[in-house]
Scaffold this active site. Structure first.
Site, short mmCIF file in Angstrom:
data_model
loop_
_atom_site.label_atom_id
_atom_site.label_comp_id
_atom_site.label_asym_id
_atom_site.label_seq_id
_atom_site.Cartn_x
_atom_site.Cartn_y
_atom_site.Cartn_z
N CYS A 239 0.80 -1.22 0.00
CA CYS A 239 0.00 0.00 0.00
C CYS A 239 0.83 1.27 0.00
CB CYS A 239 -0.93 0.00 1.20
SG CYS A 239 -2.09 -1.39 1.24
N HIS A 318 12.57 1.29 4.83
CA HIS A 318 12.39 -0.14 4.54
C HIS A 318 12.91 -0.95 5.71
CE1 HIS A 318 11.85 -3.80 2.37
NE2 HIS A 318 11.73 -3.23 1.19
N HIS A 402 -2.17 19.69 6.78
CA HIS A 402 -3.09 18.60 6.46
C HIS A 402 -2.35 17.27 6.50
CE1 HIS A 402 -5.88 21.73 5.15
NE2 HIS A 402 -4.89 22.24 4.41
N HIS A 406 -2.65 6.84 5.38
CA HIS A 406 -3.16 5.71 4.61
C HIS A 406 -4.36 5.07 5.30
CE1 HIS A 406 -3.61 1.93 2.62
NE2 HIS A 406 -3.05 1.23 3.59
N HIS A 435 -14.43 5.26 5.31
CA HIS A 435 -15.87 5.04 5.39
C HIS A 435 -16.51 4.99 4.01
CE1 HIS A 435 -20.11 6.30 5.85
NE2 HIS A 435 -20.05 5.60 6.97
N ASN A 439 -10.48 0.57 2.04
CA ASN A 439 -9.03 0.58 1.84
C ASN A 439 -8.76 0.36 0.35
OD1 ASN A 439 -6.29 0.13 1.69
ND2 ASN A 439 -6.20 -1.34 3.36
#
Length: 507
Positions: A239, A318, A402, A406, A435, A439
């Site tokens: 993701c 990573h 802002h 994720h 909502h 995802n």
């Protein structure tokens, strides 16, 4: 005496207190901290202003004789003046030629699935039961996950999963990929008036669906992109791959002048639905939904005026050298030979460690000097004087306006909101995206940015922090600066429902 007697006779006693007021009760300390932040941030200006004033005063006292003497001194030191001028010109030229090229986000577009792909909770559960692949324990587990997930009743699954039995074929997976990628690109090209053949760089990321020819080749074929295009296809990177794709496009734009780059971030669900009964592999079924985003990046200075944002930083972390981190999000087969993605119980702890490493690198790049001084002083005090001193958590709200966290799930958003000490409004875009769209993997951070724009909150100079997590395990950050008061582009994915948000979540 008479007045005191009168006051006493009336039953009123006036006493003068010599105690100072309790400032800790009367002053909100956050304003003290804010004042300290402004003082340190403008310390250089406060020091330079008196210096400039002194220089101006001294210069005003010079007369014509003084200026004549200065000119004679320059003539007698002509060689030094020439060498200094050459060095200045040479240094300026080297700086201009070697400085990093600015990368602008001209515009982006998020795919809005058609309404017939929406799936409500009761439909999801009924469909799962009718497939006959799940036992009662697995069905109850999925029901509980859905109720606590933070997803709403309008998220979408691909067309193949609406059939009984489902039809997760290669052809259906290709069809899903085409609908998402082409749907987002069609809107992007229409909004920017850029011709497909003007694109010089193409980067596509999709973790779990990597056919031959590749997804990037499908786009080249569809839009007849030019033959010398630099195309890349990123797979298996989870993701957080959207930020990785941006980083790759940024590096390519440093090399190739006056170029446009397209970045496509998506995930494919059709062939990656899990039909087994292993609990850790059932969670993705409940969370992942259809979605994708297309971005147009440019290094052309002429595009600055019409661009929405400028890319400021990309920081990648990573943790794959750690075995637990490497296997916490892992595609495998269960005991029955059914393939799915397993999520480890250690996922949140590993994500927290990755975030800590990432913000340790990002912090010095974005935090005001006031926060860095506080962090350093606290760290030194902890090391030298008292091991029990709590480490100072920098206030990232001073660095960013802002936050696009994720939308991996409610637990992810909750933990980041808590650990970064954010206010509910800072996590609103992430919660509402989860909502409304679920995802959507690497594209979720773009639905969140679109939400902020649709709400009319993006102002010129605002900074945006996009945070993404992915298998491997990776935590990646992208920082953008708004170049103007950003209004939502046509066909914003929220335009038909933004008036209903934010909604109250009862979890």
């Amino acid at each position: 005496m008479n007045s005191e007697e009168n006051n006493s006779s009336n039953g009123v006693q006036i006493r003068q207190s010599r105690r100072l007021p309790d400032f800790l009760q009367s002053v909100n300390l956050k304003y003290v901290k804010l004042g300290y932040h402004h003082l340190i941030s403008h310390l250089l200006t406060l020091c330079l202003v008196p210096l400039m004033a002194v220089i101006i005063v001294e210069a005003s006292r010079l007369n014509l004789d003084d200026l004549h003497q200065l000119w004679l001194q320059l003539q007698y030191n002509l060689v030094s003046v020439i060498l200094f001028s050459v060095f200045l010109v040479f240094g300026s030229t080297v700086y201009i030629m070697t400085r990093p090229r600015s990368v602008y986000l001209v515009d982006y577009s998020c795919y809005l699935p058609p309404s017939h792909l929406k799936v409500q909770f009761h439909q999801f559960m009924e469909h799962s039961k009718l497939t006959g692949d799940f036992d009662e324990s697995s069905l109850e587990f999925q029901r509980k996950i859905l109720e606590r997930s933070g997803l709403g009743e309008e998220t979408c699954v691909p067309d193949a999963m609406h059939y009984l039995p489902p039809r997760p074929s290669m052809g259906a997976a290709r069809e899903e990929a085409e609908q998402v990628m082409f749907g987002a690109l069609d809107k992007l090209f229409a909004n920017t008036n850029v011709k497909p053949r003007d694109i010089g760089i193409l980067v596509v990321n999709c973790s779990l669906f990597n056919p031959t020819p590749s997804l990037s080749a499908m786009i080249v074929s569809k839009y007849k992109l030019r033959g010398n295009i630099r195309s890349f296809n990123l797979g298996g990177m989870g993701c957080s791959a959207g930020v990785i794709a941006i980083d790759l496009a940024k590096d390519m734009l440093q090399v190739h002048r006056n170029s446009y780059a397209i970045v496509i971030s998506t995930e494919n669900i059709t062939q990656n639905w899990y039909f087994g009964n292993k609990k850790s592999m059932l969670i993705p079924n409940c969370l992942f939904r259809v979605g994708g985003a297309a971005l147009l990046l440019s290094n052309r200075s002429a595009d600055r005026r019409r661009s929405k944002y400028k890319l400021v930083h990309v920081v990648r972390t990573h943790c794959g050298a750690n075995d637990k981190a490497f296997k916490c999000v892992y595609q495998e087969q269960d005991d029955a030979g059914k393939t799915g993605v397993s999520l480890s119980k250690d996922l949140m702890a590993i994500a927290g460690g990755a975030l800590k490493t990432n913000i340790t690198t990002l912090g010095p790049l974005v935090l005001p000097i006031s926060e860095q001084i506080l962090f350093f002083v606290t760290l030194v005090a902890k090391k030298l004087f008292n091991a029990k001193v709590k480490p100072y958590i920098p206030d990232f709200k001073l660095a960013f306006d802002h936050f696009c966290i994720h939308a991996g799930g409610r637990a992810v958003i909750d933990e980041l909101e808590k650990n970064l000490q954010l206010l509910p409004v800072h996590a609103e875009a992430s919660r509402m995206t989860l909502h409304r769209f679920g995802n959507t993997s690497s594209s979720s951070i773009w639905y969140e940015l679109a939400y902020t724009e649709a709400k009319g909150r993006m102002r010129k100079g605002n900074r945006v922090w996009q945070i993404a997590f992915g298998s491997g395990f990776k935590c990646n950050s992208a920082v953008w600066a708004a170049l103007r008061n950003v209004k939502p582009s046509p066909n914003n994915p929220w335009e038909d429902c933004i008036h209903r948000y934010p909604v109250q979540l009862n979890l």
